[in-house]
Design an enzyme around this catalytic site. Structure first.
Site, PDB file in Angstrom:
ATOM      1  N   TYR A 153       0.839  -1.213   0.000  1.00  0.00           N
ATOM      2  CA  TYR A 153       0.000   0.000   0.000  1.00  0.00           C
ATOM      3  C   TYR A 153       0.868   1.254   0.000  1.00  0.00           C
ATOM      4  O   TYR A 153       0.596   2.215  -0.720  1.00  0.00           O
ATOM      5  CB  TYR A 153      -0.896  -0.054   1.230  1.00  0.00           C
ATOM      6  CG  TYR A 153      -1.930   1.040   1.359  1.00  0.00           C
ATOM      7  CD1 TYR A 153      -3.106   0.999   0.612  1.00  0.00           C
ATOM      8  CD2 TYR A 153      -1.752   2.095   2.251  1.00  0.00           C
ATOM      9  CE1 TYR A 153      -4.067   1.989   0.754  1.00  0.00           C
ATOM     10  CE2 TYR A 153      -2.714   3.080   2.405  1.00  0.00           C
ATOM     11  CZ  TYR A 153      -3.867   3.022   1.651  1.00  0.00           C
ATOM     12  OH  TYR A 153      -4.826   4.004   1.799  1.00  0.00           O
ATOM     13  N   LYS A 157       0.853   4.055  -2.842  1.00  0.00           N
ATOM     14  CA  LYS A 157       0.468   5.446  -2.558  1.00  0.00           C
ATOM     15  C   LYS A 157       1.614   6.406  -2.846  1.00  0.00           C
ATOM     16  O   LYS A 157       1.380   7.567  -3.199  1.00  0.00           O
ATOM     17  CB  LYS A 157      -0.022   5.571  -1.110  1.00  0.00           C
ATOM     18  CG  LYS A 157      -1.379   4.890  -0.864  1.00  0.00           C
ATOM     19  CD  LYS A 157      -2.423   5.311  -1.873  1.00  0.00           C
ATOM     20  CE  LYS A 157      -3.853   5.022  -1.434  1.00  0.00           C
ATOM     21  NZ  LYS A 157      -4.841   5.309  -2.494  1.00  0.00           N
TER      22      LYS A 157
HETATM   23  P1  NAI Z   1     -13.371   1.940   1.380  1.00  0.00           P
HETATM   24  O1  NAI Z   1     -12.832   0.562   1.465  1.00  0.00           O
HETATM   25  O2  NAI Z   1     -14.414   2.369   2.345  1.00  0.00           O
HETATM   26  O3  NAI Z   1     -13.911   2.237  -0.086  1.00  0.00           O
HETATM   27  C1  NAI Z   1     -13.181   1.848  -1.235  1.00  0.00           C
HETATM   28  C2  NAI Z   1     -14.141   1.621  -2.368  1.00  0.00           C
HETATM   29  O4  NAI Z   1     -13.367   1.233  -3.515  1.00  0.00           O
HETATM   30  C3  NAI Z   1     -15.146   0.473  -2.080  1.00  0.00           C
HETATM   31  O5  NAI Z   1     -16.463   0.898  -2.368  1.00  0.00           O
HETATM   32  C4  NAI Z   1     -14.683  -0.631  -3.017  1.00  0.00           C
HETATM   33  O6  NAI Z   1     -15.730  -1.483  -3.466  1.00  0.00           O
HETATM   34  C5  NAI Z   1     -14.075   0.169  -4.155  1.00  0.00           C
HETATM   35  N1  NAI Z   1     -13.155  -0.636  -4.954  1.00  0.00           N
HETATM   36  C6  NAI Z   1     -12.209  -1.495  -4.499  1.00  0.00           C
HETATM   37  N2  NAI Z   1     -11.605  -2.104  -5.530  1.00  0.00           N
HETATM   38  C7  NAI Z   1     -12.161  -1.602  -6.659  1.00  0.00           C
HETATM   39  C8  NAI Z   1     -11.949  -1.854  -8.043  1.00  0.00           C
HETATM   40  N3  NAI Z   1     -11.030  -2.738  -8.472  1.00  0.00           N
HETATM   41  N4  NAI Z   1     -12.708  -1.162  -8.937  1.00  0.00           N
HETATM   42  C9  NAI Z   1     -13.639  -0.284  -8.519  1.00  0.00           C
HETATM   43  N5  NAI Z   1     -13.883  -0.007  -7.223  1.00  0.00           N
HETATM   44  C10 NAI Z   1     -13.148  -0.666  -6.310  1.00  0.00           C
HETATM   45  O7  NAI Z   1     -12.068   2.904   1.458  1.00  0.00           O
HETATM   46  P2  NAI Z   1     -11.909   4.456   1.876  1.00  0.00           P
HETATM   47  O8  NAI Z   1     -11.375   4.489   3.246  1.00  0.00           O
HETATM   48  O9  NAI Z   1     -13.107   5.231   1.518  1.00  0.00           O
HETATM   49  O10 NAI Z   1     -10.683   4.856   0.926  1.00  0.00           O
HETATM   50  C11 NAI Z   1     -10.856   5.513  -0.322  1.00  0.00           C
HETATM   51  C12 NAI Z   1      -9.478   5.901  -0.858  1.00  0.00           C
HETATM   52  O11 NAI Z   1      -8.815   6.751   0.073  1.00  0.00           O
HETATM   53  C13 NAI Z   1      -8.553   4.699  -1.067  1.00  0.00           C
HETATM   54  O12 NAI Z   1      -7.768   4.921  -2.217  1.00  0.00           O
HETATM   55  C14 NAI Z   1      -7.697   4.717   0.177  1.00  0.00           C
HETATM   56  O13 NAI Z   1      -6.475   4.076  -0.034  1.00  0.00           O
HETATM   57  C15 NAI Z   1      -7.555   6.217   0.403  1.00  0.00           C
HETATM   58  N6  NAI Z   1      -7.214   6.612   1.766  1.00  0.00           N
HETATM   59  C16 NAI Z   1      -8.010   6.241   2.843  1.00  0.00           C
HETATM   60  C17 NAI Z   1      -7.686   6.641   4.119  1.00  0.00           C
HETATM   61  C18 NAI Z   1      -8.505   6.275   5.317  1.00  0.00           C
HETATM   62  O14 NAI Z   1      -8.039   6.511   6.442  1.00  0.00           O
HETATM   63  N7  NAI Z   1      -9.700   5.740   5.166  1.00  0.00           N
HETATM   64  C19 NAI Z   1      -6.478   7.456   4.370  1.00  0.00           C
HETATM   65  C20 NAI Z   1      -5.735   7.784   3.187  1.00  0.00           C
HETATM   66  C21 NAI Z   1      -6.101   7.381   1.942  1.00  0.00           C
END
Ligand code: NAI
Length: 211
Positions: A153, A157
């Site tokens: 990851y 990132k």
């Molecule tokens: P989450 O797990 O709640 O949502 C991620 C979404 O991406 C899900 O709806 C999932 O179905 C979708 N997804 C996964 N693989 C996919 C694919 N191959 N094609 C299409 N959709 C796909 O995650 P969250 O926390 O909302 O994170 C969103 C973004 O923010 C991610 O890139 C994560 O790495 C980044 N991020 C999150 C942080 C956190 O603390 N939650 C901090 C920093 C970055």
């Protein structure tokens, strides 16, 4: 972003940060193409946006799959107009210490974050170049600087930042900007899953990670 209504794509927007970004961009007057793995999973966010008077449609796509990305971007352009804003938000975790990390853990994370952002950006940019205006926002993370259990990851990132800078260099002259945001801890299903992996309650995880 300017006040002109645009067609926006947010990937991974069925929940979490992507869903919040979709709702916010809709309140700013934009039409939102919501991409996630499963069209049914997108429906709740679509319904919320529409209930608030906005415009949104859900599209099933796996951002790491070239044909799936092309089909979704083409469908959005046809149904909602050329996408001129793209938020590359879709993401997964496959955390493990290096000695336990499998090749599948590595490839899956690279596939969704990096290959996904590449395929989506490549498919959407042609609409932006044609319009001589576009905005690409990529989700990086504070984990880009390294985090225990996240070799895959963190690398993805960090890669996202080099990818973003390169997009800005290549596309800037066509009126297309590219920026990365690198959030710290945000409470979503993703961080709940991390707490589960660490076998701590989400409340303890919040206290120790987000304080
Ligand atoms: P989450 O797990 O709640 O949502 C991620 C979404 O991406 C899900 O709806 C999932 O179905 C979708 N997804 C996964 N693989 C996919 C694919 N191959 N094609 C299409 N959709 C796909 O995650 P969250 O926390 O909302 O994170 C969103 C973004 O923010 C991610 O890139 C994560 O790495 C980044 N991020 C999150 C942080 C956190 O603390 N939650 C901090 C920093 C970055």
């Amino acid at each position: 972003m300017s006040d002109t209504p645009r067609t926006v794509i947010v990937t991974g927007a069925a929940r979490g940060i992507g869903a919040s970004a979709a709702r916010r961009l809709s309140r700013d007057g934009h039409a939102i193409g919501i991409i996630d793995l499963d069209a049914d999973a997108c429906q709740a966010v679509v319904d919320e946006i529409v209930a608030e008077g906005g415009t949104a449609q859900g599209f099933a796509a796996d951002v790491s799959d070239e044909a799936s990305v092309k089909a979704a971007v083409d469908a959005i352009a046809l149904a909602m107009g050329p996408p001129l804003v793209l938020v590359n938000n879709a993401g997964i975790l496959r955390d493990n210490l290096l000695f336990k990390m499998t090749v599948d853990d590595w490839d899956a994370v690279m596939g969704v974050h990096l290959r996904g952002a590449f395929l989506m950006s490549r498919a959407a940019q042609r609409h932006m170049i044609e319009a001589r205006w576009g905005r690409i926002v990529n989700l990086s993370s504070t984990s880009a600087l390294g985090n225990r259990g996240q070799a895959n990851y963190a690398a993805a990132k960090a890669g996202m930042q080099g990818f973003t800078k390169t997009l800005a260099i290549e596309l800037g002259k066509f009126g297309v900007t590219a920026n990365a945001v690198a959030p710290g801890f945000i409470e979503t299903d993703m961080t709940r899953a991390t707490a589960e992996r660490l076998k701590v309650s989400f409340e303890d995880f919040l206290t120790h990670t987000a304080s």
